[in-house]
Design an enzyme around this catalytic site. Structure first.
Site, mmCIF file in Angstrom:
data_model
loop_
_atom_site.group_PDB
_atom_site.id
_atom_site.type_symbol
_atom_site.label_atom_id
_atom_site.label_comp_id
_atom_site.label_asym_id
_atom_site.label_seq_id
_atom_site.Cartn_x
_atom_site.Cartn_y
_atom_site.Cartn_z
ATOM 1 N N ALA A 1 38.832 -19.986 20.089
ATOM 2 C CA ALA A 1 38.299 -19.313 18.904
ATOM 3 C C ALA A 1 37.541 -18.060 19.323
ATOM 4 O O ALA A 1 36.629 -18.120 20.148
ATOM 5 C CB ALA A 1 37.367 -20.245 18.128
ATOM 6 N N CYS A 2 37.948 -16.928 18.782
ATOM 7 C CA CYS A 2 37.229 -15.680 19.022
ATOM 8 C C CYS A 2 37.013 -14.991 17.688
ATOM 9 O O CYS A 2 37.425 -15.495 16.636
ATOM 10 C CB CYS A 2 37.975 -14.779 19.992
ATOM 11 S SG CYS A 2 39.506 -14.090 19.352
ATOM 12 N N ASP A 3 36.398 -13.840 17.706
ATOM 13 C CA ASP A 3 36.014 -13.198 16.456
ATOM 14 C C ASP A 3 37.212 -12.717 15.655
ATOM 15 O O ASP A 3 37.239 -12.825 14.440
ATOM 16 C CB ASP A 3 35.074 -12.032 16.740
ATOM 17 C CG ASP A 3 34.068 -11.834 15.623
ATOM 18 O OD1 ASP A 3 33.275 -12.760 15.391
ATOM 19 O OD2 ASP A 3 34.096 -10.776 14.992
ATOM 20 N N VAL B 1 37.386 -17.313 14.502
ATOM 21 C CA VAL B 1 36.373 -18.314 14.181
ATOM 22 C C VAL B 1 36.343 -18.579 12.677
ATOM 23 O O VAL B 1 36.175 -19.722 12.239
ATOM 24 C CB VAL B 1 34.992 -17.858 14.679
ATOM 25 C CG1 VAL B 1 33.892 -18.778 14.181
ATOM 26 C CG2 VAL B 1 34.958 -17.807 16.195
#
Length: 536
Positions: A442-444, A476
């Site tokens: 999960a990243c931005d 995210v």
């Protein structure tokens, strides 16, 4: 003690600046594919493109055309006569599609899907009320409309009788959206148009006086502070679009996206840097120059603030080269990869554009080399391995959020977080021990290095005989509570836990080569063997 209030005020201002930059980025980044599509269509099908097509590019006399079913528009020629011209794809995409996408993204950030819909409705008003592409207007009206809708909903929140919620929600959004569209048409559109005209006049004055390279004095520092979206997409891109409609190309598209200045700085670090900066620079060159993610060189500038001079002079050299040779792009180069730049280059501008990149890199390299050589002895004596870490942290602070790409530069790979820490339940509802079947990165933004990190772990699992474990990457904001393990950057882990409270969470600093991945593989295979033994 007397200085504390002032420090607090500066910190508060910094935080607001960070949030503003992150907000602008959030409106632009998800819509980059649309910019790319428009640029490719423009470069191929306009009258000056590689394969001119009147129906797609929107030119020519539709009365004598061969495709009578396409949409047309009435155009007045210079001699006063009128004729029907194909509407094409280029004009509608830049006039309607891109501003609406930007507004929708801004509205969603402020108030979810409902905010995105109202933002799009209101932005139609500012589009219709102007004769120029309303990127800047969309970046203003979209979030503002969503915020107003949010405040209006708060008035009767919890006061609606059961069974009437849908009726109130639908009509309130429609009324607010329609009202704001009319207000934007008559109130905001003329104001934003006037601002854009003034900015356009300033650019024309700079061009007439051979001062366009001065744009780099604003753009290059703005990039490091992550304010380039406001300058680039809010000002330079709309002005560039107007120039494309008039002359078929614009150098304004290359003021911000030229990879030359960053390339020169990273090359200087590769040859004259010390410690972790020298070791990280070659990898950063690949990500920056070919991948087009310019933020990887920002920490190197923050380590030596004087290097902003190298970036400015390099950028100014690139702008001057394009101005002298009359070269430019037909659309925005997004991201700022050399491949994207060449894909958007006008068919008569390849020499000028390539030289602008090379000259910008050369000047930036020479200035950076002088600065690094001057401080090399001190850097060797003191050691600067910690400086890169601090610069990465400062870059992420300027961005207002974690950066998966910057994790590739970090030397902290997983130190603070062991696998034992990661497998400790973070909430009372954390999953029990058992086979790991799904892992989410999960990243931005849900792309970039998180995708590469997922690929790295997927490859390791496959080699270990656990290739059936699902390993995917998402933003995210789109994270669902159905994964056995969620891997995120340390700055985003708290948000990830909120979105997926039943999953176990692992924080890493480097998505690309964290040693924690090997521990994840060991755990996955160990639990699989335990489960197989239990079945027997």
């Amino acid at each position: 003690m007397a200085a504390s209030p002032a420090m607090s005020g500066r910190k508060a201002a910094q935080v607001r600046l960070q949030r503003f930059g992150a907000f602008l980025t959030g409106m632009i980044m998800p819509n980059l594919p649309a910019f790319v599509a428009w640029g490719l269509i423009t470069s191929l099908f306009i009258s000056l493109g590689w394969t001119p097509n009147a129906v797609i590019g929107g030119f020519g006399n539709a009365d004598v055309g061969s495709w009578q079913g396409a949409a047309t528009q009435l155009v007045e020629a210079e001699d006063g006569t009128t004729f029907r011209q194909y509407l094409g794809l280029v004009g509608p995409m830049i006039t309607y599609l891109l501003p609406l996408l930007i507004a929708n993204a801004g509205g969603r950030i402020v108030y979810g899907e409902r905010g995105g819909v109202v933002a799009s409705i209101a932005t139609v008003g500012i589009i219709v009320g102007s004769t120029i592409p309303m990127f800047l207007g969309a970046m203003i009206v979209g979030p503002l409309a969503a915020w107003i809708m949010k405040k209006v909903d708060a008035i009767w929140h919890g006061k609606i009788r059961p069974g009437f919620e849908m009726l109130v929600n639908m009509y309130s959004a429609g009324i607010v959206g329609g009202t704001l569209a009319v207000a934007a048409l008559f109130g905001i559109a003329p104001l934003v148009t006037q601002i854009s005209n003034v900015l356009g006049a300033v650019v024309e004055w700079l061009a007439a006086n051979s001062l366009l390279p001065l744009l780099s004095v604003i753009v290059e520092p703005a990039k490091v502070l992550f304010l380039n979206n406001a300058v680039g997409n809010g000002i330079l891109v709309p002005l560039g679009v107007q120039q494309v409609t008039e002359s078929g190309k614009s150098l304004l598209f290359l003021v911000e996206s030229n990879p030359g200045p960053g390339l020169g700085i990273l090359l200087a670090y590769t040859l004259f840097g010390v410690g972790s900066a020298k070791a990280s620079a070659p990898g950063a060159i690949i990500i920056h120059f070919f991948g087009g993610i310019h933020e990887v060189y920002f920490p190197f500038v923050l380590m030596k603030p004087m290097l902003i001079v190298a970036a400015i002079l390099g950028g100014a050299t690139g702008v001057a080269t394009n101005a002298v040779l009359g070269s430019g792009l037909v659309g925005p180069a997004a991201p700022g990869s050399i491949f994207a730049v060449l894909a958007q280059t006008s068919r008569d501008s390849y020499l000028g554009v390539i030289l602008s990149v090379l000259f910008a890199a050369g000047v930036s390299f020479l200035v950076s080399a002088l600065i690094l050589r001057a401080s090399r002895r001190r850097d060797l004596e003191l050691g600067e391995s910690g400086d890169l870490e601090a610069a990465i942290a400062q870059t992420e602070a300027n961005k207002g959020k974690g950066s998966s790409v910057l994790g590739t530069l970090s030397q902290r790979d997983g130190e603070p977080t062991t696998m034992a820490d990661a497998t400790t339940p973070v909430t009372a509802t954390a999953v029990a021990d058992g086979p790991v079947r799904s892992i989410i990165f999960a990243c931005d933004a849900g792309m970039g290095s998180s995708a590469m990190g997922a690929s790295v772990l997927r490859s390791k699992l496959k080699k270990a005989g656990a290739g059936d474990v699902s390993v995917v990457n998402v933003a995210v904001a789109n994270l669902h509570d159905d994964a056995d393990l969620v891997i995120s950057q340390r700055e985003l882990t708290d948000r990830a836990r909120i979105r997926a409270p039943h999953s176990r969470h692992l924080s890493v600093d480097n998505f690309m080569n964290s040693p924690v991945y090997d521990q994840v593989v060991d755990e996955v295979t160990a639990r699989r063997h335990d489960a197989e033994g239990a079945d027997k």
